[in-house]
Design a protein around this motif. Sequence first.
Motif, PDB file in Angstrom:
ATOM      1  N   ASP A 193       0.856  -1.184   0.000  1.00  0.00           N
ATOM      2  CA  ASP A 193       0.000   0.000   0.000  1.00  0.00           C
ATOM      3  C   ASP A 193       0.894   1.237   0.000  1.00  0.00           C
ATOM      4  O   ASP A 193       1.284   1.730   1.055  1.00  0.00           O
ATOM      5  N   MET A 194       1.223   1.728  -1.188  1.00  0.00           N
ATOM      6  CA  MET A 194       2.160   2.851  -1.315  1.00  0.00           C
ATOM      7  C   MET A 194       1.656   4.121  -0.642  1.00  0.00           C
ATOM      8  O   MET A 194       2.444   5.012  -0.349  1.00  0.00           O
ATOM      9  N   THR A 195       0.368   4.233  -0.373  1.00  0.00           N
ATOM     10  CA  THR A 195      -0.131   5.422   0.318  1.00  0.00           C
ATOM     11  C   THR A 195       0.217   5.396   1.802  1.00  0.00           C
ATOM     12  O   THR A 195       0.169   6.426   2.458  1.00  0.00           O
ATOM     13  N   GLN A 196       0.558   4.217   2.331  1.00  0.00           N
ATOM     14  CA  GLN A 196       0.876   4.067   3.750  1.00  0.00           C
ATOM     15  C   GLN A 196       2.357   3.773   4.006  1.00  0.00           C
ATOM     16  O   GLN A 196       2.754   3.562   5.148  1.00  0.00           O
ATOM     17  N   VAL A 197       3.149   3.744   2.959  1.00  0.00           N
ATOM     18  CA  VAL A 197       4.555   3.372   3.087  1.00  0.00           C
ATOM     19  C   VAL A 197       5.325   4.419   3.899  1.00  0.00           C
ATOM     20  O   VAL A 197       5.132   5.624   3.732  1.00  0.00           O
ATOM     21  N   ASN A 198       6.198   3.929   4.755  1.00  0.00           N
ATOM     22  CA  ASN A 198       7.086   4.781   5.525  1.00  0.00           C
ATOM     23  C   ASN A 198       8.344   5.046   4.697  1.00  0.00           C
ATOM     24  O   ASN A 198       9.228   4.197   4.615  1.00  0.00           O
ATOM     25  N   LYS A 199       8.427   6.215   4.113  1.00  0.00           N
ATOM     26  CA  LYS A 199       9.577   6.530   3.260  1.00  0.00           C
ATOM     27  C   LYS A 199      10.884   6.619   4.052  1.00  0.00           C
ATOM     28  O   LYS A 199      11.952   6.548   3.467  1.00  0.00           O
ATOM     29  N   ASP A 200      10.775   6.732   5.369  1.00  0.00           N
ATOM     30  CA  ASP A 200      11.987   6.707   6.189  1.00  0.00           C
ATOM     31  C   ASP A 200      12.602   5.316   6.238  1.00  0.00           C
ATOM     32  O   ASP A 200      13.725   5.149   6.714  1.00  0.00           O
ATOM     33  N   ALA A 201      11.889   4.314   5.739  1.00  0.00           N
ATOM     34  CA  ALA A 201      12.410   2.948   5.674  1.00  0.00           C
ATOM     35  C   ALA A 201      13.150   2.689   4.363  1.00  0.00           C
ATOM     36  O   ALA A 201      13.760   1.634   4.201  1.00  0.00           O
ATOM     37  N   PHE A 202      13.103   3.638   3.431  1.00  0.00           N
ATOM     38  CA  PHE A 202      13.786   3.453   2.152  1.00  0.00           C
ATOM     39  C   PHE A 202      15.294   3.545   2.362  1.00  0.00           C
ATOM     40  O   PHE A 202      15.791   4.467   3.001  1.00  0.00           O
ATOM     41  N   LEU A 203      15.999   2.578   1.794  1.00  0.00           N
ATOM     42  CA  LEU A 203      17.460   2.612   1.815  1.00  0.00           C
ATOM     43  C   LEU A 203      18.003   3.325   0.580  1.00  0.00           C
ATOM     44  O   LEU A 203      18.998   4.043   0.663  1.00  0.00           O
ATOM     45  N   ALA A 204      17.343   3.096  -0.552  1.00  0.00           N
ATOM     46  CA  ALA A 204      17.775   3.716  -1.800  1.00  0.00           C
ATOM     47  C   ALA A 204      16.635   3.674  -2.806  1.00  0.00           C
ATOM     48  O   ALA A 204      15.790   2.764  -2.762  1.00  0.00           O
ATOM     49  N   THR A 205      16.620   4.649  -3.692  1.00  0.00           N
ATOM     50  CA  THR A 205      15.706   4.653  -4.838  1.00  0.00           C
ATOM     51  C   THR A 205      16.491   5.184  -6.030  1.00  0.00           C
ATOM     52  O   THR A 205      17.395   6.008  -5.871  1.00  0.00           O
ATOM     53  N   TRP A 206      16.155   4.676  -7.201  1.00  0.00           N
ATOM     54  CA  TRP A 206      16.798   5.192  -8.409  1.00  0.00           C
ATOM     55  C   TRP A 206      15.997   4.814  -9.639  1.00  0.00           C
ATOM     56  O   TRP A 206      15.183   3.902  -9.615  1.00  0.00           O
ATOM     57  N   GLU A 207      16.245   5.548 -10.690  1.00  0.00           N
ATOM     58  CA  GLU A 207      15.683   5.242 -11.998  1.00  0.00           C
ATOM     59  C   GLU A 207      16.806   4.773 -12.891  1.00  0.00           C
ATOM     60  O   GLU A 207      17.940   5.234 -12.775  1.00  0.00           O
ATOM     61  N   LYS A 224      22.867   6.433   3.175  1.00  0.00           N
ATOM     62  CA  LYS A 224      24.005   5.663   3.676  1.00  0.00           C
ATOM     63  C   LYS A 224      23.884   5.331   5.159  1.00  0.00           C
ATOM     64  O   LYS A 224      24.275   4.248   5.588  1.00  0.00           O
ATOM     65  N   ASN A 225      23.329   6.252   5.948  1.00  0.00           N
ATOM     66  CA  ASN A 225      23.197   5.995   7.384  1.00  0.00           C
ATOM     67  C   ASN A 225      22.209   4.859   7.651  1.00  0.00           C
ATOM     68  O   ASN A 225      22.413   4.051   8.554  1.00  0.00           O
ATOM     69  N   ARG A 226      21.146   4.756   6.865  1.00  0.00           N
ATOM     70  CA  ARG A 226      20.178   3.670   7.022  1.00  0.00           C
ATOM     71  C   ARG A 226      20.773   2.343   6.555  1.00  0.00           C
ATOM     72  O   ARG A 226      20.547   1.300   7.162  1.00  0.00           O
ATOM     73  N   ILE A 227      21.526   2.394   5.473  1.00  0.00           N
ATOM     74  CA  ILE A 227      22.166   1.192   4.933  1.00  0.00           C
ATOM     75  C   ILE A 227      23.168   0.636   5.940  1.00  0.00           C
ATOM     76  O   ILE A 227      23.243  -0.573   6.162  1.00  0.00           O
ATOM     77  N   ASP A 232      23.130  -9.595   0.950  1.00  0.00           N
ATOM     78  CA  ASP A 232      23.308  -9.642  -0.504  1.00  0.00           C
ATOM     79  C   ASP A 232      23.085  -8.287  -1.173  1.00  0.00           C
ATOM     80  O   ASP A 232      23.618  -8.030  -2.248  1.00  0.00           O
ATOM     81  N   ILE A 233      22.299  -7.416  -0.546  1.00  0.00           N
ATOM     82  CA  ILE A 233      21.946  -6.131  -1.154  1.00  0.00           C
ATOM     83  C   ILE A 233      22.865  -4.997  -0.707  1.00  0.00           C
ATOM     84  O   ILE A 233      23.293  -4.171  -1.512  1.00  0.00           O
ATOM     85  N   VAL A 234      23.181  -4.960   0.567  1.00  0.00           N
ATOM     86  CA  VAL A 234      23.979  -3.851   1.104  1.00  0.00           C
ATOM     87  C   VAL A 234      25.317  -3.685   0.386  1.00  0.00           C
ATOM     88  O   VAL A 234      25.690  -2.560   0.032  1.00  0.00           O
ATOM     89  N   PRO A 235      26.070  -4.748   0.103  1.00  0.00           N
ATOM     90  CA  PRO A 235      27.333  -4.545  -0.623  1.00  0.00           C
ATOM     91  C   PRO A 235      27.135  -3.893  -1.998  1.00  0.00           C
ATOM     92  O   PRO A 235      27.973  -3.100  -2.432  1.00  0.00           O
ATOM     93  N   LEU A 236      26.036  -4.204  -2.657  1.00  0.00           N
ATOM     94  CA  LEU A 236      25.757  -3.569  -3.948  1.00  0.00           C
ATOM     95  C   LEU A 236      25.504  -2.077  -3.767  1.00  0.00           C
ATOM     96  O   LEU A 236      26.000  -1.255  -4.542  1.00  0.00           O
ATOM     97  N   LEU A 237      24.719  -1.743  -2.764  1.00  0.00           N
ATOM     98  CA  LEU A 237      24.423  -0.333  -2.512  1.00  0.00           C
ATOM     99  C   LEU A 237      25.682   0.427  -2.100  1.00  0.00           C
ATOM    100  O   LEU A 237      25.890   1.568  -2.511  1.00  0.00           O
ATOM    101  N   GLN A 238      26.521  -0.216  -1.301  1.00  0.00           N
ATOM    102  CA  GLN A 238      27.750   0.439  -0.863  1.00  0.00           C
ATOM    103  C   GLN A 238      28.750   0.611  -2.004  1.00  0.00           C
ATOM    104  O   GLN A 238      29.543   1.541  -1.993  1.00  0.00           O
ATOM    105  N   ALA A 239      28.684  -0.275  -3.002  1.00  0.00           N
ATOM    106  CA  ALA A 239      29.588  -0.170  -4.154  1.00  0.00           C
ATOM    107  C   ALA A 239      29.186   0.976  -5.061  1.00  0.00           C
ATOM    108  O   ALA A 239      30.013   1.513  -5.792  1.00  0.00           O
TER     109      ALA A 239
END
Length: 121
Positions: free
Chosen positions: A18-32, A101-104, A68-75
């Motif tokens: 439910d994207m209307t209720q999503v906590n955006k503070d929980a997002f680690l990263a977004t990109w297009e 980065k602080n959330r990651i 598995d995800i954090v190393p990709l984001l850190q790279a």
Amino acid sequence: MSGWWTIISTETPEQMADMTQVNKDAFLATWEAGLFGADWIAQLCQQGKATQLTFNGFPNRYTALASDIVPLLQAGIAEALDGEFPQGQLTGWPGCITVHKNRIAVCEPDQLLTIEVWDQS
């Protein structure tokens, strides 16, 4: 332009549904990214490191462990080529990357992350 919008979150798949209720503070990263910008997650699925839950593009939803995800984001986030995040190569749509980065940094390795990949065509 065809491409993908990716969100990586610490919220559960049910919370993200439910994207209307999503906590955006929980997002680690977004990109297009461009046309092949979802290949990295498909490769993780093939390797057994991610699980695809939905696959209609609105969104494609996955789960994967932070280990598995954090190393990709850190790279560094980039348009995925051969399922990798090449350092120093920007996404297909520059300026559309947000990394917390602080959330990651505080993710536990066994923490299950939700990855949403939205079809932008």
